[in-house]
Design a protein around this motif. Structure first.
Motif, PDB file in Angstrom:
ATOM      1  N   HIS A  10      17.700  51.048  45.375  1.00 33.26           N
ATOM      2  CA  HIS A  10      18.992  51.531  45.867  1.00 33.26           C
ATOM      3  C   HIS A  10      18.888  51.671  47.380  1.00 33.26           C
ATOM      4  O   HIS A  10      18.104  52.464  47.882  1.00 33.26           O
ATOM      5  N   LEU A  11      19.675  50.867  48.088  1.00 37.10           N
ATOM      6  CA  LEU A  11      19.691  50.909  49.547  1.00 37.10           C
ATOM      7  C   LEU A  11      20.853  51.772  50.010  1.00 37.10           C
ATOM      8  O   LEU A  11      21.970  51.640  49.504  1.00 37.10           O
ATOM      9  N   VAL A  12      20.565  52.669  50.941  1.00 37.25           N
ATOM     10  CA  VAL A  12      21.611  53.437  51.603  1.00 37.25           C
ATOM     11  C   VAL A  12      21.430  53.192  53.099  1.00 37.25           C
ATOM     12  O   VAL A  12      20.489  53.696  53.711  1.00 37.25           O
ATOM     13  N   ALA A  17      26.830  57.939  59.743  1.00 41.10           N
ATOM     14  CA  ALA A  17      27.341  58.136  58.386  1.00 41.10           C
ATOM     15  C   ALA A  17      26.708  57.078  57.487  1.00 41.10           C
ATOM     16  O   ALA A  17      26.036  56.172  57.968  1.00 41.10           O
ATOM     17  N   VAL A  18      26.921  57.176  56.190  1.00 38.04           N
ATOM     18  CA  VAL A  18      26.474  56.123  55.281  1.00 38.04           C
ATOM     19  C   VAL A  18      27.411  54.933  55.498  1.00 38.04           C
ATOM     20  O   VAL A  18      28.630  55.076  55.422  1.00 38.04           O
ATOM     21  N   THR A  19      26.845  53.769  55.786  1.00 38.18           N
ATOM     22  CA  THR A  19      27.656  52.590  56.095  1.00 38.18           C
ATOM     23  C   THR A  19      27.660  51.548  54.982  1.00 38.18           C
ATOM     24  O   THR A  19      28.519  50.679  54.954  1.00 38.18           O
ATOM     25  N   ARG A  20      26.686  51.636  54.076  1.00 37.80           N
ATOM     26  CA  ARG A  20      26.601  50.631  53.011  1.00 37.80           C
ATOM     27  C   ARG A  20      25.658  51.123  51.936  1.00 37.80           C
ATOM     28  O   ARG A  20      24.650  51.764  52.232  1.00 37.80           O
ATOM     29  N   LEU A  33      17.192  39.137  46.926  1.00 36.58           N
ATOM     30  CA  LEU A  33      18.235  40.160  46.846  1.00 36.58           C
ATOM     31  C   LEU A  33      17.910  41.358  47.746  1.00 36.58           C
ATOM     32  O   LEU A  33      18.794  41.917  48.390  1.00 36.58           O
ATOM     33  N   ILE A  34      16.648  41.738  47.784  1.00 38.85           N
ATOM     34  CA  ILE A  34      16.248  42.845  48.658  1.00 38.85           C
ATOM     35  C   ILE A  34      16.467  42.453  50.113  1.00 38.85           C
ATOM     36  O   ILE A  34      16.993  43.241  50.906  1.00 38.85           O
ATOM     37  N   GLN A  35      16.093  41.223  50.478  1.00 39.00           N
ATOM     38  CA  GLN A  35      16.287  40.765  51.856  1.00 39.00           C
ATOM     39  C   GLN A  35      17.776  40.758  52.208  1.00 39.00           C
ATOM     40  O   GLN A  35      18.165  41.171  53.302  1.00 39.00           O
TER      41      GLN A  35
END
Length: 143
Positions: A10-12, A17-20, A33-35
């Motif tokens: 899970h990427l934050v 602020a949180v942008t994505r 997918l991670i890249q």
């Protein structure tokens, strides 16, 4: 690694602020997918409290994020509110979370000093040309 161990990811992404956010369930993750998830520019300030509180919310509510490894990569600096430190410390203790903090750039030390109260380990990368050798062990997180 996350891929080999079939762990959730899970990427934050954040600035002030949180942008994505990008969530990938266990077993459906590839390095490509991670890249793609990491290929996102974050500029416009730094708020560690915002991203840490979002991460702790995810860690508390997700069944796939128990004993998670949180990797914070930043080129910014901020100071943590005592309430944020408390929440992160509780999640570390109750959920077995590890906080790997990576400071990037000439001011990396300042960001890492701010994150020290919650960090399990810290890595400083002054020159991003050297980042692969330094960050690879953190990203792989083999246990």
């Amino acid at each position: 690694s996350v891929v080999r161990q079939k762990r959730a990811f899970h990427l934050v992404a954040f600035n002030g602020a949180v942008t994505r956010e990008v969530a990938m369930p266990p077993g459906h993750i590839s390095l490509d997918l991670i890249q793609q998830a990491l290929d996102h520019r974050c500029s416009g300030g730094t708020s560690f409290d915002t991203v840490i509180l979002r991460a702790t919310e995810i860690l508390r509510t997700s069944r796939t994020m128990k004993q998670a490894d949180v990797v914070m990569i930043t080129d910014g600096e901020d100071s943590l509110e005592p309430a944020t430190i408390e929440v992160a410390t509780v999640v570390t203790r109750t959920e077995g979370v590890s906080w790997f903090c990576v400071g990037v750039g000439p001011d990396a030390e300042l960001g890492l000093q701010s994150l020290a109260p919650i960090a399990t380990s810290m890595v400083r990368v002054r020159n991003t040309d050297d980042a692969d050798d330094l960050i690879a062990p953190v990203i792989n997180l083999d246990r």
